[in-house]
Design an enzyme around this catalytic site. Structure first.
Site, PDB file in Angstrom:
ATOM      1  N   LYS A  78      79.256   7.437  35.045  1.00  0.00           N
ATOM      2  CA  LYS A  78      78.585   8.872  34.802  1.00  0.00           C
ATOM      3  C   LYS A  78      79.335   9.722  35.702  1.00  0.00           C
ATOM      4  O   LYS A  78      80.549   9.434  35.310  1.00  0.00           O
ATOM      5  CB  LYS A  78      77.557   8.690  36.540  1.00  0.00           C
ATOM      6  CG  LYS A  78      76.623   9.184  37.197  1.00  0.00           C
ATOM      7  CD  LYS A  78      76.199   8.974  38.183  1.00  0.00           C
ATOM      8  CE  LYS A  78      75.214   9.922  39.093  1.00  0.00           C
ATOM      9  NZ  LYS A  78      73.759   9.097  40.000  1.00  0.00           N
ATOM     10  N   SER A 153      69.633   9.253  39.637  1.00  0.00           N
ATOM     11  CA  SER A 153      70.258  10.708  39.429  1.00  0.00           C
ATOM     12  C   SER A 153      71.045  10.247  38.702  1.00  0.00           C
ATOM     13  O   SER A 153      71.508  11.011  36.884  1.00  0.00           O
ATOM     14  CB  SER A 153      71.279  11.426  39.516  1.00  0.00           C
ATOM     15  OG  SER A 153      71.781  10.424  40.488  1.00  0.00           O
ATOM     16  N   SER A 177      69.418   5.938  42.613  1.00  0.00           N
ATOM     17  CA  SER A 177      69.798   7.354  41.829  1.00  0.00           C
ATOM     18  C   SER A 177      70.630   5.233  40.654  1.00  0.00           C
ATOM     19  O   SER A 177      70.460   5.764  39.363  1.00  0.00           O
ATOM     20  CB  SER A 177      70.914   7.843  42.010  1.00  0.00           C
ATOM     21  OG  SER A 177      70.611   8.947  42.143  1.00  0.00           O
TER      22      SER A 177
HETATM   23  N1  GLN Z   1      66.451  10.402  44.118  1.00  0.00           N
HETATM   24  C1  GLN Z   1      67.498  10.506  45.472  1.00  0.00           C
HETATM   25  C2  GLN Z   1      67.299  11.189  45.533  1.00  0.00           C
HETATM   26  O1  GLN Z   1      66.957  12.742  44.852  1.00  0.00           O
HETATM   27  C3  GLN Z   1      68.786   9.090  44.929  1.00  0.00           C
HETATM   28  C4  GLN Z   1      69.791  10.281  44.696  1.00  0.00           C
HETATM   29  C5  GLN Z   1      70.914   9.375  44.451  1.00  0.00           C
HETATM   30  O2  GLN Z   1      70.657   8.340  45.173  1.00  0.00           O
HETATM   31  N2  GLN Z   1      72.101  10.113  43.856  1.00  0.00           N
HETATM   32  O3  GLN Z   1      68.473  12.088  46.723  1.00  0.00           O
END
Ligand code: GLN
Length: 471
Positions: A78, A153, A177
């Protein structure tokens, strides 16, 4: 021809060991797949230019007899994990041109094992989002349906694995994410116990929630990566000491389902039907499914959307146009700072910085931040108590399958709701895994999530492997 679709880490290792193919040939197969698919899917932001020389070094280790299980295994990262000398951007304009000055502990470990780093993958900007639509470099498409998002994400990392463009990937999971995109793309995604895998070299989002996690095609591959990457790291002050890394669990052969979700309310019908089917499979395999009371779990999302922005606003204060990447000049330092941040960060990141600054501000600190911390402690306790009576807690990973690109992009609340089942594990600091579990009538992947007690990854992998083997 190497069959990338069925390849696992162990199979790839055995084949390289037996000389059926070389690390170079394996990597070439992945590079060909990336070339074929990436223009459409947009999983990779960059394929590293030294991939073949990394593979040659791995082949040398097979010749020398110093190869390990991860030698020559092609892995995607990532774009928030640092590699010294390589670009890293968090899919944000504000890190324009920024090059890593040190290497994340997880990457150092992968390199010492001779793994091949393929490149960096697309993500929601600074990991804020559930669809990879907040990336400054365009959305990542779902390999199962190009009109849909890959989730987020870590959407790029997951799509890379799902399209056959990497054997495995590392993502980060602050509120889901790793697991939610894994669920959207039909692969395995795991979030370890908080402190199990070092965060050194992971660009911080919500530091008390962030964990790096493996994205793989099988539970066994996730376990291999977790085992390799889970060790005490003095560079991360929250890294668990050796004697706290595994906690014993007395087996009950019971799987708990939060009573509040047993009606299927708030879930897509296909998700609920599939979830019941998944539970029935475990029952057939000898587990007893019991309702468990987690009345505070429903507050996890509210707690998360106070604590995460608070930590985010603090962590992102360092992007000031002076030390990192993008920089807009101004007549005064304040003006330069405001312009750089105003133009360098996207809308969602700015929204969260403002939210975070608000909940931390004088007069609101107690009402929001301290209250959220207190509720968090209660949620942790509630989970710990339930794990005295069950081996694991099961929920769907996502309340709905992959949605259409654009469908939720203009409605932040609808987007935040997609974290409803994943966020509790981050709040409680416990391990969780998303496992593929069938498909909708339209061929979209469905999932099954398991959570276990703190530092009980052994139980998590055991039940997840069993689940995976049930047809
Ligand atoms: N979807 C969640 C957010 O928008 C999780 C993001 C993540 O785990 N980095 O914060």
């Amino acid at each position: 021809m190497i069959d990338l679709a069925t390849l696992t880490i162990e199979k790839a290792h055995a084949s390289m060991q037996a000389g059926e193919f070389t690390a170079r040939e394996l990597v070439e197969a992945y590079l060909a797949r990336i070339k074929e698919k990436n223009d459409t899917i947009n999983a990779y932001l960059e394929v590293y230019d030294d991939v073949l020389s990394q593979a040659d070094a791995a082949d040398q280790r097979f010749k020398d007899g110093t190869a390990t299980l991860l030698t020559g295994i092609p892995i995607a990262l990532k774009d928030n994990i640092l590699v010294s000398g390589k670009r890293v951007s968090c899919a944000s304009k504000i890190l324009d041109g920024y090059v890593g000055t040190y290497t994340a502990t997880v990457v150092t470990k992968l390199l010492s094992e001779g793994a091949v780093l393929l490149g960096r993958t697309n993500m929601d900007e600074f990991a804020m989002g559930s669809s990879t639509e907040t990336s400054a470099f365009g959305v990542t498409k779902n390999p199962h349906d190009l009109s849909r998002v890959a989730g987020g994400s870590s959407g790029g990392a997951v799509a890379a694995v799902a399209m056959g463009g990497a054997l495995a990937a590392l993502g980060s999971d602050t509120g889901g994410s790793v697991r939610q995109p894994a669920s959207f793309c039909g692969v395995v995604g795991m979030k370890p116990t908080y402190g199990a895998i070092s965060r050194s070299g992971l660009i911080a989002m919500g530091s008390s929630l962030d964990q790096i996690g493996p994205i793989t095609k099988t539970v066994r591959d996730a376990e291999i990566l977790f085992s390799a990457l889970s060790f005490h790291d003095p560079m991360d002050s929250t890294s668990l000491p050796d004697d706290m890394r595994t906690v014993a669990h007395t087996e009950t052969r019971k799987i708990g389902v939060p009573r509040d979700i047993m009606s299927g309310e708030g879930m897509d019908a296909a998700v609920f039907a599939n979830f019941k089917l998944s539970l029935a499979k475990l029952e057939k395999a000898g587990y007893v499914v019991v309702p468990v009371d987690l009345p505070l779990m429903q507050y996890s999302l509210a707690v998360y959307y106070v604590l995460m922005p608070a930590e985010t606003s603090t962590n992102l204060a360092r992007f000031d146009g002076i030390r990192f990447g993008y920089s807009v000049p101004g007549k005064t330092p304040d003006e330069a700072f405001a312009k750089t941040r105003g133009q360098g960060f996207g809308k969602e990141v700015r929204r969260r910085i403002m939210l975070g600054a608000y909940v931390l501000s004088h007069g609101y600190y107690d009402a929001y931040y301290n209250k959220a911390i207190a509720v968090r402690r209660m949620i942790e306790k509630e989970f710990a108590t339930v794990f005295e009576t069950v081996d694991a807690i099961a929920t769907p990973t996502s309340p709905f399958p992959a949605f259409k690109i654009g469908e939720k992009a203009s409605d932040p609340l609808a987007m935040y709701l997609s974290d409803i089942f994943t966020v509790p594990a981050n709040i409680a600091g416990i391990p969780a895994i998303s496992i593929p579990a069938g498909k909708t009538n339209d061929g979209l992947p469905l999932d099954f999530q398991l959570m276990t007690a703190h530092a009980c990854e052994h139980t998590l992998f055991k039940i997840a492997s069993l689940f995976e083997s049930l047809t």
